[in-house]
Design a protein around this motif. Sequence first.
Motif, PDB file in Angstrom:
ATOM      1  N   ALA A  29      -4.544  -0.371  -4.203  1.00  0.00           N
ATOM      2  CA  ALA A  29      -5.737  -0.662  -5.135  1.00  0.00           C
ATOM      3  C   ALA A  29      -6.150   0.463  -5.920  1.00  0.00           C
ATOM      4  CB  ALA A  29      -6.687  -1.328  -4.119  1.00  0.00           C
ATOM      5  N   PRO A  30      -6.241   0.432  -7.171  1.00  0.00           N
ATOM      6  CA  PRO A  30      -6.854   1.279  -8.073  1.00  0.00           C
ATOM      7  C   PRO A  30      -8.153   1.567  -7.427  1.00  0.00           C
ATOM      8  CG  PRO A  30      -6.825  -0.715  -9.189  1.00  0.00           C
ATOM      9  CD  PRO A  30      -6.212  -1.005  -7.862  1.00  0.00           C
ATOM     10  N   VAL A  31      -8.813   2.774  -7.766  1.00  0.00           N
ATOM     11  CA  VAL A  31     -10.114   3.300  -7.172  1.00  0.00           C
ATOM     12  C   VAL A  31     -10.657   3.941  -8.629  1.00  0.00           C
ATOM     13  CG1 VAL A  31     -11.643   4.570  -5.850  1.00  0.00           C
ATOM     14  CG2 VAL A  31      -9.814   3.607  -4.796  1.00  0.00           C
ATOM     15  N   LEU A 193      -6.129  16.131   3.600  1.00  0.00           N
ATOM     16  CA  LEU A 193      -5.357  15.135   4.391  1.00  0.00           C
ATOM     17  C   LEU A 193      -4.012  15.523   5.186  1.00  0.00           C
ATOM     18  CD1 LEU A 193      -5.289  11.948   2.012  1.00  0.00           C
ATOM     19  CD2 LEU A 193      -7.112  12.663   3.388  1.00  0.00           C
ATOM     20  N   ALA A 194      -4.198  16.969   5.047  1.00  0.00           N
ATOM     21  CA  ALA A 194      -2.846  17.449   6.034  1.00  0.00           C
ATOM     22  C   ALA A 194      -2.980  17.264   7.393  1.00  0.00           C
ATOM     23  CB  ALA A 194      -2.952  18.866   5.707  1.00  0.00           C
ATOM     24  N   LEU A 195      -4.258  17.163   8.100  1.00  0.00           N
ATOM     25  CA  LEU A 195      -4.457  16.726   9.479  1.00  0.00           C
ATOM     26  C   LEU A 195      -4.007  15.257   9.549  1.00  0.00           C
ATOM     27  CD1 LEU A 195      -7.556  18.678  10.466  1.00  0.00           C
ATOM     28  CD2 LEU A 195      -5.327  19.060  11.297  1.00  0.00           C
ATOM     29  N   ALA A 196      -4.453  14.401   8.769  1.00  0.00           N
ATOM     30  CA  ALA A 196      -3.988  12.916   8.873  1.00  0.00           C
ATOM     31  C   ALA A 196      -2.477  12.855   8.702  1.00  0.00           C
ATOM     32  CB  ALA A 196      -4.775  12.170   7.790  1.00  0.00           C
ATOM     33  N   GLU A 205      -2.892   2.894  12.052  1.00  0.00           N
ATOM     34  CA  GLU A 205      -4.299   2.504  11.440  1.00  0.00           C
ATOM     35  C   GLU A 205      -4.184   1.114  10.946  1.00  0.00           C
ATOM     36  OE1 GLU A 205      -7.851   2.093   9.865  1.00  0.00           O
ATOM     37  OE2 GLU A 205      -7.353   3.879  11.033  1.00  0.00           O
ATOM     38  N   GLY A 206      -5.496   0.508  11.049  1.00  0.00           N
ATOM     39  CA  GLY A 206      -5.690  -0.807  10.586  1.00  0.00           C
ATOM     40  C   GLY A 206      -6.131  -1.060   9.190  1.00  0.00           C
ATOM     41  N   LEU A 207      -6.531  -0.003   8.447  1.00  0.00           N
ATOM     42  CA  LEU A 207      -7.217  -0.052   7.040  1.00  0.00           C
ATOM     43  C   LEU A 207      -6.644   1.064   6.118  1.00  0.00           C
ATOM     44  CD1 LEU A 207      -9.377  -1.647   5.554  1.00  0.00           C
ATOM     45  CD2 LEU A 207     -11.132  -0.098   6.263  1.00  0.00           C
ATOM     46  N   LEU A 208      -7.056   2.411   6.554  1.00  0.00           N
ATOM     47  CA  LEU A 208      -6.800   3.398   5.941  1.00  0.00           C
ATOM     48  C   LEU A 208      -5.138   3.698   5.531  1.00  0.00           C
ATOM     49  CD1 LEU A 208      -9.687   5.554   6.807  1.00  0.00           C
ATOM     50  CD2 LEU A 208      -9.710   3.950   4.698  1.00  0.00           C
ATOM     51  N   SER A 209      -4.944   4.454   4.213  1.00  0.00           N
ATOM     52  CA  SER A 209      -3.899   5.033   4.195  1.00  0.00           C
ATOM     53  C   SER A 209      -3.719   6.204   3.265  1.00  0.00           C
ATOM     54  CB  SER A 209      -2.885   3.873   3.468  1.00  0.00           C
ATOM     55  OG  SER A 209      -3.507   3.846   1.972  1.00  0.00           O
ATOM     56  N   ALA A 210      -2.862   7.086   3.203  1.00  0.00           N
ATOM     57  CA  ALA A 210      -2.720   8.074   2.527  1.00  0.00           C
ATOM     58  C   ALA A 210      -3.314   7.891   1.088  1.00  0.00           C
ATOM     59  CB  ALA A 210      -1.402   8.997   2.705  1.00  0.00           C
ATOM     60  N   GLY A 211      -2.564   6.914   0.283  1.00  0.00           N
ATOM     61  CA  GLY A 211      -2.912   6.727  -0.751  1.00  0.00           C
ATOM     62  C   GLY A 211      -4.285   6.427  -1.273  1.00  0.00           C
ATOM     63  N   LEU A 212      -5.036   5.411  -0.460  1.00  0.00           N
ATOM     64  CA  LEU A 212      -6.235   5.109  -0.598  1.00  0.00           C
ATOM     65  C   LEU A 212      -7.166   6.170  -0.361  1.00  0.00           C
ATOM     66  CD1 LEU A 212      -8.217   2.833  -1.208  1.00  0.00           C
ATOM     67  CD2 LEU A 212      -8.220   2.357   1.361  1.00  0.00           C
ATOM     68  N   SER A 213      -6.976   6.936   0.698  1.00  0.00           N
ATOM     69  CA  SER A 213      -7.842   7.870   0.932  1.00  0.00           C
ATOM     70  C   SER A 213      -7.878   9.137   0.117  1.00  0.00           C
ATOM     71  CB  SER A 213      -7.463   8.756   2.500  1.00  0.00           C
ATOM     72  OG  SER A 213      -7.598   7.602   3.326  1.00  0.00           O
ATOM     73  N   ARG A 215      -7.135   8.853  -3.204  1.00  0.00           N
ATOM     74  CA  ARG A 215      -7.519   8.498  -4.444  1.00  0.00           C
ATOM     75  C   ARG A 215      -9.255   8.530  -4.280  1.00  0.00           C
ATOM     76  NH1 ARG A 215      -3.285   4.846  -4.165  1.00  0.00           N
ATOM     77  NH2 ARG A 215      -4.716   3.292  -3.457  1.00  0.00           N
ATOM     78  N   ALA A 216      -9.727   8.290  -3.233  1.00  0.00           N
ATOM     79  CA  ALA A 216     -11.359   8.537  -2.999  1.00  0.00           C
ATOM     80  C   ALA A 216     -11.721   9.835  -2.877  1.00  0.00           C
ATOM     81  CB  ALA A 216     -11.716   7.558  -1.770  1.00  0.00           C
ATOM     82  N   VAL A 217     -10.948  10.625  -2.252  1.00  0.00           N
ATOM     83  CA  VAL A 217     -11.310  12.281  -2.400  1.00  0.00           C
ATOM     84  C   VAL A 217     -11.328  12.690  -3.456  1.00  0.00           C
ATOM     85  CG1 VAL A 217     -10.494  14.293  -1.501  1.00  0.00           C
ATOM     86  CG2 VAL A 217     -10.595  12.458   0.365  1.00  0.00           C
ATOM     87  N   ALA A 218     -10.345  12.270  -4.386  1.00  0.00           N
ATOM     88  CA  ALA A 218      -9.969  12.924  -5.744  1.00  0.00           C
ATOM     89  C   ALA A 218     -11.143  12.707  -6.451  1.00  0.00           C
ATOM     90  CB  ALA A 218      -8.766  12.296  -6.395  1.00  0.00           C
ATOM     91  N   HIS A 219     -11.957  11.397  -6.360  1.00  0.00           N
ATOM     92  CA  HIS A 219     -13.250  11.217  -6.843  1.00  0.00           C
ATOM     93  C   HIS A 219     -14.342  12.132  -6.657  1.00  0.00           C
ATOM     94  CE1 HIS A 219     -12.120   7.956  -9.640  1.00  0.00           C
ATOM     95  NE2 HIS A 219     -11.524   7.268  -8.598  1.00  0.00           N
ATOM     96  N   PHE A 220     -14.278  12.489  -5.512  1.00  0.00           N
ATOM     97  CA  PHE A 220     -15.145  13.316  -4.857  1.00  0.00           C
ATOM     98  C   PHE A 220     -15.179  14.735  -5.036  1.00  0.00           C
ATOM     99  CE2 PHE A 220     -16.732  15.864  -0.909  1.00  0.00           C
ATOM    100  CZ  PHE A 220     -17.936  15.668  -1.246  1.00  0.00           C
TER     101      PHE A 220
END
Length: 310
Positions: A29-31, A193-196, A205-213, A215-220
């Motif tokens: 999903a795009p963020v 995300l190296a530890l993940a 995991e039931g929700l998160l993924s490397a891609g989604l995470s 993209r969110a971090v890049a905005h932060f």
Amino acid sequence: MTLPARGSLRARSVRQLSALTARRLAEFAPVNAYTLPAARALIDRAMRAAAPTLRGTSVDQVRSPAITGEWVRGPRSVRTDAVILYVHGGGFVAGSAAGYRGVASRLSTACRLPVFTLDYRLAPEYPYPAAPRDVAAAFRWLVTQGHHPDRIVVAGDSAGGFLTADFAITNARDGFPAPAGIVLFSPMTDLTLALAAGFEGAAAEGLLSAGLSSRAVAHFTPAPYELLPVRGRPLPPALIHTSDTEFFGGDGVALAERWAAAGAACELRVWRDQMHAFQVLPALVPESRLAYRAAARFVSSVLDTAAAAV
């Protein structure tokens, strides 16, 4: 480190079903500015459904140029000698005090304390360092309201857990009085995300993924960083809850090790078979309620210890 028995059938079912549905939908999903308004509203609705506000809860909104959030007092919030500052999750780009009202209600009831849930500024409209500054400002504001630092517990989940621990580390670095303790539910601790990526349980995991995470971090922040507490600085005692089957499970374990290596007290609990931030899903995951009780025991212990030291 405490490793409980295997998770409940319901918890495993929720995680597995979510992995087949929500995770697959969210993975690509795009963020961005076009999708975030709808995503934020959807996340808030989902949070209210997964954590309904307890009957008998009182809510007082705070809206000022300096701070925005909600005072939440659960039906058993009878103590007035301390408070909890709660920093919500949402990948730095979503989440709100209103959406987390049910979570705050349960934490308040379990700990018998009022909870102030902060509405910090969200990315990408307000990237780093807006959110960390808001957390620090909320803590200082609580002090101006008459709450001594050692009578304030700071808590958070996921990205809110990152901001909570980051505040404690920065606060210690700058020489300010430490809070009584911090409570971290499924915290992110390494924004690279190296530890993940190296954590075996992340695949379940039931929700998160490397891609989604990512993209969110890049905005932060365009310069992701790890939480690295420094030995010799007055860090508060910490309670960290994570799971062996969540995306950021390795993050929580690593931070607990670093916290202890820095000379601070840290209690780590690794829950089995849970999805990320299961603690904020009490209507779906039975273990969520146990997590609140464990948090209440920790909060009581650090507040009692601080009182005894006076």
